[in-house]
Design a protein around this motif. Structure first.
Motif, PDB file in Angstrom:
ATOM      1  N   LEU A 118      -9.566   7.844  -1.571  1.00  0.00           N
ATOM      2  CA  LEU A 118      -8.886   8.815  -0.717  1.00  0.00           C
ATOM      3  C   LEU A 118      -9.369   8.729   0.728  1.00  0.00           C
ATOM      4  O   LEU A 118      -8.577   8.840   1.670  1.00  0.00           O
ATOM      5  CB  LEU A 118      -9.111  10.232  -1.278  1.00  0.00           C
ATOM      6  N   GLU A 119     -10.671   8.475   0.898  1.00  0.00           N
ATOM      7  CA  GLU A 119     -11.231   8.477   2.243  1.00  0.00           C
ATOM      8  C   GLU A 119     -11.003   7.172   3.004  1.00  0.00           C
ATOM      9  O   GLU A 119     -11.371   7.055   4.169  1.00  0.00           O
ATOM     10  CB  GLU A 119     -12.738   8.764   2.176  1.00  0.00           C
ATOM     11  N   MET A 120     -10.401   6.190   2.349  1.00  0.00           N
ATOM     12  CA  MET A 120     -10.179   4.882   2.988  1.00  0.00           C
ATOM     13  C   MET A 120      -8.767   4.813   3.582  1.00  0.00           C
ATOM     14  O   MET A 120      -7.780   4.745   2.854  1.00  0.00           O
ATOM     15  CB  MET A 120     -10.358   3.743   1.980  1.00  0.00           C
ATOM     16  N   MET A 145       0.866  -1.182   0.000  1.00  0.00           N
ATOM     17  CA  MET A 145       0.000   0.000   0.000  1.00  0.00           C
ATOM     18  C   MET A 145       0.902   1.232   0.000  1.00  0.00           C
ATOM     19  O   MET A 145       1.843   1.328   0.789  1.00  0.00           O
ATOM     20  CB  MET A 145      -0.895   0.000   1.233  1.00  0.00           C
ATOM     21  N   THR A 146       0.625   2.171  -0.908  1.00  0.00           N
ATOM     22  CA  THR A 146       1.469   3.360  -1.010  1.00  0.00           C
ATOM     23  C   THR A 146       0.624   4.578  -1.384  1.00  0.00           C
ATOM     24  O   THR A 146      -0.351   4.462  -2.148  1.00  0.00           O
ATOM     25  CB  THR A 146       2.590   3.169  -2.056  1.00  0.00           C
ATOM     26  N   THR A 147       1.016   5.731  -0.845  1.00  0.00           N
ATOM     27  CA  THR A 147       0.368   6.987  -1.238  1.00  0.00           C
ATOM     28  C   THR A 147       0.877   7.454  -2.586  1.00  0.00           C
ATOM     29  O   THR A 147       0.334   8.376  -3.184  1.00  0.00           O
ATOM     30  CB  THR A 147       0.643   8.081  -0.190  1.00  0.00           C
ATOM     31  N   GLY A 148       1.940   6.798  -3.068  1.00  0.00           N
ATOM     32  CA  GLY A 148       2.516   7.157  -4.352  1.00  0.00           C
ATOM     33  C   GLY A 148       3.864   7.808  -4.246  1.00  0.00           C
ATOM     34  O   GLY A 148       4.499   8.104  -5.279  1.00  0.00           O
ATOM     35  N   SER A 152      -5.630  10.126  -5.696  1.00  0.00           N
ATOM     36  CA  SER A 152      -5.436  11.581  -5.588  1.00  0.00           C
ATOM     37  C   SER A 152      -4.478  11.944  -4.468  1.00  0.00           C
ATOM     38  O   SER A 152      -4.682  12.935  -3.746  1.00  0.00           O
ATOM     39  CB  SER A 152      -6.784  12.296  -5.385  1.00  0.00           C
ATOM     40  N   MET A 153      -3.434  11.121  -4.304  1.00  0.00           N
ATOM     41  CA  MET A 153      -2.437  11.435  -3.273  1.00  0.00           C
ATOM     42  C   MET A 153      -1.144  11.889  -3.941  1.00  0.00           C
ATOM     43  O   MET A 153      -1.149  12.881  -4.673  1.00  0.00           O
ATOM     44  CB  MET A 153      -2.229  10.241  -2.352  1.00  0.00           C
TER      45      MET A 153
END
Length: 479
Positions: free
Chosen positions: A110-112, A51-54, A84-85
């Motif tokens: 985004l909200e998860m 899992m990554t925000t990017g 959208s991160m």
């Protein structure tokens, strides 16, 4: 079943979708971990969802492709990127490579929070672990229920019901394709195979109608269960062959009276009327395998080797299956059906006679010889065993008595001399005697029988007498 990428994206509460729809949905997700490094495979490995925000996703096309390939090669099952991160735009080349590698690229809303995704994976796997334990217990319970009667078909039916897929056994794979024992191979959509630890190393195949990904450890337990029963079945079949071989040998030697012999046959489940089959075999190689192959085809049989022949006793009701199972050994001789064990010596004589005839005319011999279809050795011989014995005794009786009382071998000498068309050289070679010894024996034969072997009438009279003796069992089929 194992919690998979497909289940993850189909769980609304986890708000995650696939950017490579349908790709790698079978992959099992064992755990989920946040990693913002550009080379997550240095820290995370098999079974993980990254899992990554990017932040760790590179911007360049070639670097993005290397990012996907590195995770795939390390055994990471998928990557999910926060929507959208911080991720740069994902290139079409990266998504195409992911599709080619069957490596899922996902996107989490985004909200998860990622912690919710990780908890969802952990909870799902906890439930799956409980299911796995219960399913494994039921697999071994099925083995226990079928071990007593070694019921392979019943066990396979139970395993199929428990696994939820179509379960079949296949012959062993080629050396190039066959995996090591217990290693599950994903050979196609919904199709899984593993090699069993069992005689012949067959393959257990499980096929699912949809994209279900089974728990590999459950498949390995299923393979162990089926392999155990196959090994037990092989051992039971081998024991059955050993006992049957000894019993048939004793029956052929008349070492057991016919009444108790019939009772000894009961455990082998061979019902009268019986039939005997035989072929020439110089060794016992493959006899056990032949018995097991017939038995696996539903043909109950006793099988042994005796006096250069391989002999099979079976039920006449299964004659077609017996012939089909033995035709490759041809020529194979088949006796007439008989109801009593006391008639076993006569059946043995019949198959020996057929094989002896086949050896005299090898060019015209079919693969299967049936005594019921056989013509008499000569149209000039009388009908029926009693009349044949009477004819043979009238002509050869004095010669047989001479051999019996003096320990000589004049009847075998006469037979070989006539079979070799009265050739002195070939007959002496076949009998391993000096030609002068043969001349002396033939002179004594002519004196005792009153027939001259240098005349057509004398030779014909003695030849037909020998054939009558062979047909009625007074003389052995081969000399």
């Amino acid at each position: 079943m194992t919690f998979t990428v497909g289940q993850l994206v189909r769980t609304p509460a986890l708000a995650t979708r696939s950017l490579t729809p349908g790709v790698g949905e079978w992959r099992p997700v064992e755990w989920a971990h946040v990693c913002e490094l550009s080379e997550p495979w240095e820290w995370i490995g098999d079974g993980a969802l990254v899992m990554t925000t990017g932040l760790g996703v590179p911007a360049a096309v070639e670097a993005q492709c290397a990012y996907v390939r590195g995770m795939h090669d390390a055994g990471i099952v998928a990557v999910t990127i926060g929507q959208s991160m911080s991720a740069p735009p994902l290139s079409p080349q990266m998504l195409a490579l992911a599709t080619e590698l069957d490596f899922p690229v996902l996107e989490t809303a985004l909200e998860m929070p990622f912690i919710r995704v990780a908890m969802g994976v952990a909870e799902a796997n906890s439930l799956e672990n409980q299911k796995r334990v219960r399913l494994t217990e039921r697999l071994y319970a099925a083995l226990r229920s079928h071990a007593g009667d070694v019921d392979l078909d019943g066990l396979l039916a139970d395993v199929q019901e428990l696994l939820g897929g179509v379960v079949t056994l296949r012959p062993e794979g080629t050396a190039e394709r066959r995996k090591s024992h217990g290693e599950v191979e994903h050979v196609g959509p919904g199709l899984f195979e593993t090699t069993l630890v069992a005689p012949g190393e067959p393959r257990l195949r499980v096929e699912y109608a949809d994209a279900t990904t089974p728990d590999y450890s459950v498949l390995q337990h299923a393979a162990a269960v089926v392999g155990s029963l196959l090994a037990a079945r092989f051992a039971a079949s081998r024991q059955d062959w050993l006992h049957g071989s000894l019993l048939l040998g004793d029956l052929l030697d008349a070492a057991i009276a016919s009444e108790p012999a019939a009772r000894f046959l009961d455990p082998h489940r061979i019902a009268p009327p019986y039939v005997m089959a035989a072929w020439r075999g110089s060794s016992v190689d493959g006899i056990e395998e032949t018995h097991i192959a017939l038995d696996a085809g539903g043909v109950r049989n006793l099988l042994t080797a005796k006096d250069g022949l391989v002999v099979v006793l079976g039920a006449a009701a299964q004659l077609e299956a017996i012939e089909a199972g033995l035709a490759r050994f041809g020529p194979v001789a088949i006796s007439a059906p008989f109801d009593e064990i006391a008639d076993l010596p006569e059946a043995h004589r019949q198959v020996r006679l057929l094989l002896a005839r086949a050896e005299r005319s090898p060019g015209r011999t079919p693969s299967v010889l049936r005594f019921t279809d056989a013509r008499p050795a000569s149209l000039f011989l009388p009908d029926g065993p009693e009349r044949l014995r009477e004819a043979a005794t009238i002509v050869l009786g004095p010669l047989l008595e001479y051999d019996r009382s003096r320990g000589t071998r004049l009847v075998p000498t006469l037979r070989v001399f006539l079979e070799e068309n009265r050739s002195w050289v070939r007959s002496a070679d076949r009998l391993y005697v000096h030609r002068q010894t043969l001349v002396s024996r033939i002179s004594r034969i002519e004196e005792i029988t009153g027939q001259r072997l240098n005349s057509i009438s004398g030779a014909a009279e003695l030849w037909h007498a020998i054939q009558a003796g062979v047909e009625c069992g007074l003389l052995p089929p081969t000399q």
